[in-house]
Design a protein around this motif. Structure first.
Motif, PDB file in Angstrom:
ATOM      1  N   GLY A 167       0.794  -1.233   0.000  1.00 57.79           N
ATOM      2  CA  GLY A 167       0.000   0.000   0.000  1.00 57.79           C
ATOM      3  C   GLY A 167       0.817   1.269   0.000  1.00 57.79           C
ATOM      4  O   GLY A 167       0.403   2.290   0.550  1.00 57.79           O
ATOM      5  N   VAL A 179       6.769   0.137   4.524  1.00 54.50           N
ATOM      6  CA  VAL A 179       5.312  -0.049   4.478  1.00 54.50           C
ATOM      7  C   VAL A 179       5.014  -1.550   4.493  1.00 54.50           C
ATOM      8  O   VAL A 179       5.481  -2.304   3.640  1.00 54.50           O
ATOM      9  CB  VAL A 179       4.706   0.597   3.210  1.00 54.50           C
ATOM     10  CG1 VAL A 179       3.182   0.492   3.234  1.00 54.50           C
ATOM     11  CG2 VAL A 179       5.129   2.066   3.100  1.00 54.50           C
ATOM     12  N   ILE A 196      -3.718   8.705   9.531  1.00 55.22           N
ATOM     13  CA  ILE A 196      -2.821   9.189   8.473  1.00 55.22           C
ATOM     14  C   ILE A 196      -2.002  10.375   8.977  1.00 55.22           C
ATOM     15  O   ILE A 196      -0.779  10.447   8.803  1.00 55.22           O
ATOM     16  CB  ILE A 196      -3.624   9.589   7.210  1.00 55.22           C
ATOM     17  CG1 ILE A 196      -4.298   8.364   6.575  1.00 55.22           C
ATOM     18  CG2 ILE A 196      -2.742  10.330   6.203  1.00 55.22           C
ATOM     19  CD1 ILE A 196      -3.403   7.440   5.812  1.00 55.22           C
ATOM     20  N   SER A 220      -3.666   8.647   0.074  1.00 52.51           N
ATOM     21  CA  SER A 220      -4.438   8.893   1.300  1.00 52.51           C
ATOM     22  C   SER A 220      -3.971  10.173   1.986  1.00 52.51           C
ATOM     23  O   SER A 220      -4.793  10.934   2.518  1.00 52.51           O
ATOM     24  CB  SER A 220      -4.305   7.694   2.250  1.00 52.51           C
ATOM     25  OG  SER A 220      -4.847   6.530   1.649  1.00 52.51           O
ATOM     26  N   SER A 265       1.896  -4.665   5.339  1.00 52.59           N
ATOM     27  CA  SER A 265       0.459  -4.926   5.428  1.00 52.59           C
ATOM     28  C   SER A 265       0.161  -5.849   6.608  1.00 52.59           C
ATOM     29  O   SER A 265       0.782  -6.904   6.754  1.00 52.59           O
ATOM     30  CB  SER A 265      -0.042  -5.576   4.138  1.00 52.59           C
ATOM     31  OG  SER A 265      -1.379  -6.028   4.319  1.00 52.59           O
ATOM     32  N   PHE A 283      -0.907   4.918   0.199  1.00 47.64           N
ATOM     33  CA  PHE A 283      -0.649   5.813   1.328  1.00 47.64           C
ATOM     34  C   PHE A 283      -0.424   7.245   0.835  1.00 47.64           C
ATOM     35  O   PHE A 283      -0.936   8.201   1.428  1.00 47.64           O
ATOM     36  CB  PHE A 283       0.564   5.343   2.134  1.00 47.64           C
ATOM     37  CG  PHE A 283       0.893   6.262   3.287  1.00 47.64           C
ATOM     38  CD1 PHE A 283       0.106   6.270   4.427  1.00 47.64           C
ATOM     39  CD2 PHE A 283       1.972   7.135   3.216  1.00 47.64           C
ATOM     40  CE1 PHE A 283       0.391   7.137   5.485  1.00 47.64           C
ATOM     41  CE2 PHE A 283       2.266   8.004   4.257  1.00 47.64           C
ATOM     42  CZ  PHE A 283       1.471   8.008   5.406  1.00 47.64           C
ATOM     43  N   THR A 315      -0.376  -1.047   7.181  1.00 44.77           N
ATOM     44  CA  THR A 315      -1.611  -0.766   6.450  1.00 44.77           C
ATOM     45  C   THR A 315      -2.600  -1.922   6.576  1.00 44.77           C
ATOM     46  O   THR A 315      -2.300  -2.956   7.179  1.00 44.77           O
ATOM     47  CB  THR A 315      -1.303  -0.536   4.965  1.00 44.77           C
ATOM     48  OG1 THR A 315      -0.733  -1.756   4.439  1.00 44.77           O
ATOM     49  CG2 THR A 315      -0.304   0.599   4.760  1.00 44.77           C
ATOM     50  N   HIS A 316      -3.773  -1.745   5.978  1.00 43.69           N
ATOM     51  CA  HIS A 316      -4.805  -2.799   5.902  1.00 43.69           C
ATOM     52  C   HIS A 316      -5.221  -3.307   7.285  1.00 43.69           C
ATOM     53  O   HIS A 316      -5.560  -4.474   7.450  1.00 43.69           O
ATOM     54  CB  HIS A 316      -4.313  -3.995   5.047  1.00 43.69           C
ATOM     55  CG  HIS A 316      -3.940  -3.624   3.648  1.00 43.69           C
ATOM     56  ND1 HIS A 316      -2.851  -4.167   2.996  1.00 43.69           N
ATOM     57  CD2 HIS A 316      -4.473  -2.730   2.774  1.00 43.69           C
ATOM     58  CE1 HIS A 316      -2.748  -3.646   1.784  1.00 43.69           C
ATOM     59  NE2 HIS A 316      -3.723  -2.762   1.641  1.00 43.69           N
ATOM     60  N   LYS A 358      -4.983   3.200   8.011  1.00 45.77           N
ATOM     61  CA  LYS A 358      -5.870   2.630   7.001  1.00 45.77           C
ATOM     62  C   LYS A 358      -5.817   3.561   5.796  1.00 45.77           C
ATOM     63  O   LYS A 358      -6.084   4.760   5.932  1.00 45.77           O
ATOM     64  CB  LYS A 358      -7.309   2.525   7.514  1.00 45.77           C
ATOM     65  CG  LYS A 358      -8.241   1.923   6.462  1.00 45.77           C
ATOM     66  CD  LYS A 358      -9.679   2.267   6.695  1.00 45.77           C
ATOM     67  CE  LYS A 358     -10.607   1.864   5.570  1.00 45.77           C
ATOM     68  NZ  LYS A 358     -10.078   1.792   4.221  1.00 45.77           N
ATOM     69  N   ASN A 359      -5.444   3.033   4.650  1.00 46.82           N
ATOM     70  CA  ASN A 359      -5.464   3.841   3.431  1.00 46.82           C
ATOM     71  C   ASN A 359      -6.891   3.964   2.912  1.00 46.82           C
ATOM     72  O   ASN A 359      -7.719   3.070   3.115  1.00 46.82           O
ATOM     73  CB  ASN A 359      -4.599   3.195   2.342  1.00 46.82           C
ATOM     74  CG  ASN A 359      -3.122   3.294   2.642  1.00 46.82           C
ATOM     75  OD1 ASN A 359      -2.671   4.217   3.321  1.00 46.82           O
ATOM     76  ND2 ASN A 359      -2.342   2.347   2.130  1.00 46.82           N
TER      77      ASN A 359
END
Length: 266
Positions: free
Chosen positions: A38, A154, A249, A45, A156, A42, A189-190, A233-234
């Motif tokens: 992601g 980054v 974010i 986002s 997940s 990102f 992320t996620h 969370k994106n």
């Protein structure tokens, strides 16, 4: 911690930020990590959060794939709010690179060159051979702004363990960044896909034992301290801005700016 308490403070901090070093117009933040974690999402986002509407400065794939969608080295600027001819941008930029894969993917040597500012804008990553000084994509005389000021891993939360071959590549990259004194943090992320209670309400992220364990596992695997790993969370299927998404974010972005500014201040 109170979930949304610091959102407005973080937003104001980001909006007011100017680099502490007068020789630099912007901080450069480099994102790297496994395929599909992601990285490009990102960047989008961050842009959406700061502009208050959905934006896509970095192209992403709509499908989950074991192949990297990003193939070229591109600098992504984030526009400030407002339309019209007088465009202005935030004094930080993002670069994302081709994902780290088990066999192919970006070569650690190319990321090492990017850290030092030797990779030109638009260079197409070649998994078969790293960038060399003879290549037209090589920047022989990088300026302070070409160099990376913050390295962001980054990861997940919704994947199985990271493969040993990818971990080895990440360790190589981290080692060189450490040698150069470049600060390093990670984002996870996620988090909504990985944890049902967080999917139901993002405010549960700091209560989730599953996310907490993921952060500890990643810390052990990649060698980044727990307090330098930030869950986010994106934006993915949303069509409107969401306060809870923005809170996470902005929290991560503020730390990237803090770390980067400390580095250029030296």
């Amino acid at each position: 911690m109170s979930f949304n308490r610091d959102k407005e403070k973080d937003l104001q901090y980001v909006q007011d930020y100017e680099p502490g070093n007068d020789d630099l117009k912007h901080l450069r933040i480099l994102l790297y990590g496994p395929v599909g974690a992601g990285k490009s999402s990102f960047i989008n986002s961050v842009s959406s959060t700061l502009q208050g509407r959905m934006t896509i400065p970095a192209l992403t794939s709509a499908t989950t794939s074991d192949r990297s969608f990003t193939t070229r080295y591109a600098t992504h600027k984030i526009r400030k709010e407002g339309r019209g001819k007088s465009k202005s941008y935030y004094p930080f930029v993002f670069n994302d690179v081709m994902g780290l894969e088990k066999g192919d993917g970006v070569r650690p040597d190319d990321i090492k060159l990017a850290l030092k500012g030797h990779v030109k804008e638009g260079y197409k990553f070649n998994p078969a051979s790293p960038l060399s000084a003879e290549d037209p994509g090589y920047n022989p005389c990088p300026s302070p702004e070409d160099k990376v000021h913050v390295l962001v891993c980054v990861l997940s939360a919704n994947t199985a363990e990271i493969t040993d071959s990818v971990l080895k590549k990440m360790a190589e990259i981290r080692e060189l960044a450490s040698d150069l004194g470049i600060p390093q943090i990670a984002i996870v992320t996620h988090i909504d896909l990985a944890c049902p209670e967080t999917e139901k309400d993002l405010k549960n992220v700091y209560k989730s034992q599953h996310i907490k364990q993921k952060v500890h596992d990643f810390s052990t695997a990649v060698g980044i301290p727990v307090n330098c790993i930030f869950p986010v969370k994106n934006y993915s299927d949303e069509i409107d801005i969401n306060d809870d998404v923005n809170t996470l974010i902005l929290s991560a972005l503020r730390q990237m700016i803090n770390f980067g500014d400390d580095f250029i201040d030296k």
